[in-house]
Design a protein around this motif. Structure first.
Motif, mmCIF file in Angstrom:
data_model
loop_
_atom_site.group_PDB
_atom_site.id
_atom_site.type_symbol
_atom_site.label_atom_id
_atom_site.label_comp_id
_atom_site.label_asym_id
_atom_site.label_seq_id
_atom_site.Cartn_x
_atom_site.Cartn_y
_atom_site.Cartn_z
ATOM 1 N N THR A 47 0.890 -1.147 0.199
ATOM 2 C CA THR A 47 0.104 0.426 -0.201
ATOM 3 C C THR A 47 0.880 1.234 -0.155
ATOM 4 O O THR A 47 2.091 0.834 -0.155
ATOM 5 C CB THR A 47 -0.747 0.305 1.085
ATOM 6 O OG1 THR A 47 -1.864 1.181 1.952
ATOM 7 C CG2 THR A 47 -0.662 -0.436 2.821
ATOM 8 N N ASP A 48 0.281 2.455 -0.741
ATOM 9 C CA ASP A 48 1.148 3.745 -0.782
ATOM 10 C C ASP A 48 0.572 4.768 0.679
ATOM 11 O O ASP A 48 0.379 5.976 0.169
ATOM 12 C CB ASP A 48 1.086 4.091 -1.914
ATOM 13 C CG ASP A 48 -0.022 4.707 -2.790
ATOM 14 O OD1 ASP A 48 -1.481 4.542 -1.680
ATOM 15 O OD2 ASP A 48 -0.395 5.007 -3.749
ATOM 16 N N ARG A 49 -0.548 4.202 0.992
ATOM 17 C CA ARG A 49 -1.825 5.120 1.982
ATOM 18 C C ARG A 49 -0.644 5.655 3.367
ATOM 19 O O ARG A 49 -1.031 6.695 3.391
ATOM 20 C CB ARG A 49 -2.558 4.298 2.897
ATOM 21 C CG ARG A 49 -1.888 3.601 4.123
ATOM 22 C CD ARG A 49 -3.170 2.486 4.594
ATOM 23 N NE ARG A 49 -2.431 1.810 5.533
ATOM 24 C CZ ARG A 49 -3.508 0.270 5.826
ATOM 25 N NH1 ARG A 49 -4.508 0.118 4.870
ATOM 26 N NH2 ARG A 49 -3.243 -0.556 6.950
ATOM 27 N N TYR A 50 0.663 5.033 3.686
ATOM 28 C CA TYR A 50 1.738 5.941 4.778
ATOM 29 C C TYR A 50 2.578 6.684 3.664
ATOM 30 O O TYR A 50 3.045 8.333 3.996
ATOM 31 C CB TYR A 50 2.047 4.871 5.807
ATOM 32 C CG TYR A 50 3.167 5.444 6.627
ATOM 33 C CD1 TYR A 50 2.459 6.112 7.837
ATOM 34 C CD2 TYR A 50 4.268 5.208 6.119
ATOM 35 C CE1 TYR A 50 3.598 6.756 8.276
ATOM 36 C CE2 TYR A 50 5.476 5.953 7.724
ATOM 37 C CZ TYR A 50 4.963 6.070 8.667
ATOM 38 O OH TYR A 50 5.325 6.626 9.709
ATOM 39 N N GLY A 51 3.466 6.228 2.393
ATOM 40 C CA GLY A 51 4.267 6.711 2.118
ATOM 41 C C GLY A 51 5.316 7.429 2.212
ATOM 42 O O GLY A 51 6.318 8.211 1.621
ATOM 43 N N HIS A 52 6.325 6.432 3.182
ATOM 44 C CA HIS A 52 7.014 7.283 4.160
ATOM 45 C C HIS A 52 8.821 6.222 3.404
ATOM 46 O O HIS A 52 9.223 6.635 1.692
ATOM 47 C CB HIS A 52 7.823 6.499 5.049
ATOM 48 C CG HIS A 52 8.876 7.108 5.541
ATOM 49 N ND1 HIS A 52 9.562 5.780 6.796
ATOM 50 C CD2 HIS A 52 9.806 7.939 5.134
ATOM 51 C CE1 HIS A 52 10.786 7.224 6.926
ATOM 52 N NE2 HIS A 52 10.480 8.255 6.098
ATOM 53 N N PHE A 53 8.196 4.931 2.437
ATOM 54 C CA PHE A 53 9.207 3.924 1.998
ATOM 55 C C PHE A 53 10.756 4.071 2.711
ATOM 56 O O PHE A 53 11.448 4.098 1.567
ATOM 57 C CB PHE A 53 8.885 4.154 0.622
ATOM 58 C CG PHE A 53 7.278 3.944 0.364
ATOM 59 C CD1 PHE A 53 6.989 2.579 -0.002
ATOM 60 C CD2 PHE A 53 6.623 4.606 0.081
ATOM 61 C CE1 PHE A 53 5.673 2.272 -0.583
ATOM 62 C CE2 PHE A 53 5.372 3.879 -0.631
ATOM 63 C CZ PHE A 53 4.757 2.970 -0.789
ATOM 64 N N ARG A 57 10.105 1.282 -2.195
ATOM 65 C CA ARG A 57 8.906 0.262 -2.859
ATOM 66 C C ARG A 57 9.495 -0.723 -3.428
ATOM 67 O O ARG A 57 10.046 -0.993 -3.589
ATOM 68 C CB ARG A 57 8.128 0.989 -4.014
ATOM 69 C CG ARG A 57 8.132 2.848 -3.298
ATOM 70 C CD ARG A 57 7.422 3.378 -4.624
ATOM 71 N NE ARG A 57 6.158 4.871 -4.592
ATOM 72 C CZ ARG A 57 5.283 4.804 -4.130
ATOM 73 N NH1 ARG A 57 4.761 3.712 -3.838
ATOM 74 N NH2 ARG A 57 5.221 6.354 -3.729
ATOM 75 N N PRO A 58 8.253 -1.417 -3.038
ATOM 76 C CA PRO A 58 6.952 -1.719 -1.852
ATOM 77 C C PRO A 58 7.342 -2.179 -0.838
ATOM 78 O O PRO A 58 5.679 -2.119 -0.334
ATOM 79 C CB PRO A 58 6.426 -2.671 -2.836
ATOM 80 C CG PRO A 58 6.999 -3.707 -3.179
ATOM 81 C CD PRO A 58 8.410 -3.173 -3.533
ATOM 82 N N GLU A 60 6.346 -1.575 2.350
ATOM 83 C CA GLU A 60 5.114 -0.669 3.084
ATOM 84 C C GLU A 60 3.755 -1.501 2.746
ATOM 85 O O GLU A 60 2.990 -1.874 1.274
ATOM 86 C CB GLU A 60 4.761 1.062 3.396
ATOM 87 C CG GLU A 60 5.012 1.785 3.856
ATOM 88 C CD GLU A 60 5.256 2.364 3.886
ATOM 89 O OE1 GLU A 60 4.182 3.166 3.329
ATOM 90 O OE2 GLU A 60 6.373 3.599 3.640
ATOM 91 N N GLU A 85 6.494 -1.267 7.917
ATOM 92 C CA GLU A 85 6.899 -1.009 6.827
ATOM 93 C C GLU A 85 7.937 -1.650 7.429
ATOM 94 O O GLU A 85 8.925 -0.925 7.951
ATOM 95 C CB GLU A 85 7.472 0.265 7.376
ATOM 96 C CG GLU A 85 7.942 1.983 5.900
ATOM 97 C CD GLU A 85 8.578 2.743 6.729
ATOM 98 O OE1 GLU A 85 9.121 3.470 6.436
ATOM 99 O OE2 GLU A 85 7.808 3.300 8.076
ATOM 100 N N ASN A 138 7.454 9.689 9.835
ATOM 101 C CA ASN A 138 8.222 9.025 9.046
ATOM 102 C C ASN A 138 9.087 9.158 9.324
ATOM 103 O O ASN A 138 10.584 9.820 9.365
ATOM 104 C CB ASN A 138 8.506 10.438 7.524
ATOM 105 C CG ASN A 138 6.954 10.783 7.632
ATOM 106 O OD1 ASN A 138 6.132 9.820 6.759
ATOM 107 N ND2 ASN A 138 6.716 11.500 6.485
#
Length: 261
Positions: A47-53, A57-58, A60, A85, A138
């Motif tokens: 998922t990219d709902r948090y978006g810290h990475f 990617r990918p 999370e 994460e 983050n």
């Protein structure tokens, strides 16, 4: 004429006890059987709902799937404000004979990362213990490992929080549903932001005790850290010609220390 008296069959005491045990087992049924255990696990639902990475990617995930020794697969889905994460769950036993649990990294909106343990509760996979989150969005952490640092028979958990900015080596002890911090020491880093390589630190046996091998903040020296007199203490240091980039660099220092992996 009086008929002859038949002697009663002699029953050996051990046979009597064995019969009783078998009978009890049949009455108890599933309760007598060995408890079901987790044998493997994987993350699911990128998922990219948090978006810290922090790991690129990918890495999370919204859910984790555990497989048991009975062949069942159980899923734990996180709420919408949290993700795993991480690369892969770690299967750990904190003490001999204890049920194996999964050590994972959970990151939450507004709170950053925290360590957590997952285990079985009947037919469910649940969070069994949590550490306090870093407290800032983050901000991430990288586990060092699990080892019985104080020799009491139950393992502690170690991690470096914020390894990219002023990393702190922290040690946690399980108390019920909490992973309580018992030590913190600044000046460490075991990860490069954006990299999927998490193996920049480890646990070893050195000088007759479990110790932590963790790079300093510049990653140009590996420090051996032990639990001495109730606190973390450096017992050895290995300087590297360039920053630590992977497990091979740790192995070189472990060999120089005379450590056992």
């Amino acid at each position: 004429m009086t008929p002859p008296t038949r002697a009663k069959p002699h029953r050996r005491p051990w046979a009597t006890r064995l019969g009783r045990c078998i009978g009890a087992a049949l009455l108890l049924g599933p309760a007598f059987a060995q408890a079901e255990e987790i044998v493997s696990a994987r993350y699911a639902e990128p998922t990219d709902r948090y978006g810290h990475f922090a790991l690129g990617r990918p890495h999370e995930y919204a859910a984790v799937v555990a497989r048991t020794d009975a062949g069942r697969e159980l899923t734990l889905a996180l709420p919408a404000n949290e993700v795993f994460e991480d690369l892969a769950p770690r299967l750990e036993r904190l003490r001999p004979g204890a049920a194996p649990e999964l050590l994972v990294i959970i990151s939450a909106s507004g709170q950053g990362a925290r360590l957590a343990l997952l285990g079985l509760d009947g037919d469910r996979l649940v969070i069994t213990a949590n550490a306090a989150p870093i407290g800032t969005a983050n901000r991430w952490l990288n586990p060092v490992g699990v080892a019985d640092l104080d020799g009491d028979g139950t393992a502690e958990l170690a991690a470096v929080t914020t390894p990219h900015i002023a990393g702190v080596l922290r040690v946690y002890r399980r108390r019920g549903s909490a992973l309580e911090e018992i030590a913190a020491l600044p000046g460490f880093s075991n990860h490069v932001y954006g990299s999927a390589e998490l193996r920049l630190s480890t646990t070893v046996r050195l000088a007759g005790r479990p110790q932590l091998l963790v790079p300093d903040q510049s990653r140009t020296a590996v420090r051996a850290m032990a639990w001495v007199d109730g606190r973390l203490s450096e017992t050895a240091r290995c300087t590297r010609p360039s920053p630590v980039e992977g497990p091979a660099d740790l192995s070189a220092c472990a060999e120089a220390f005379g450590a056992q992996r």
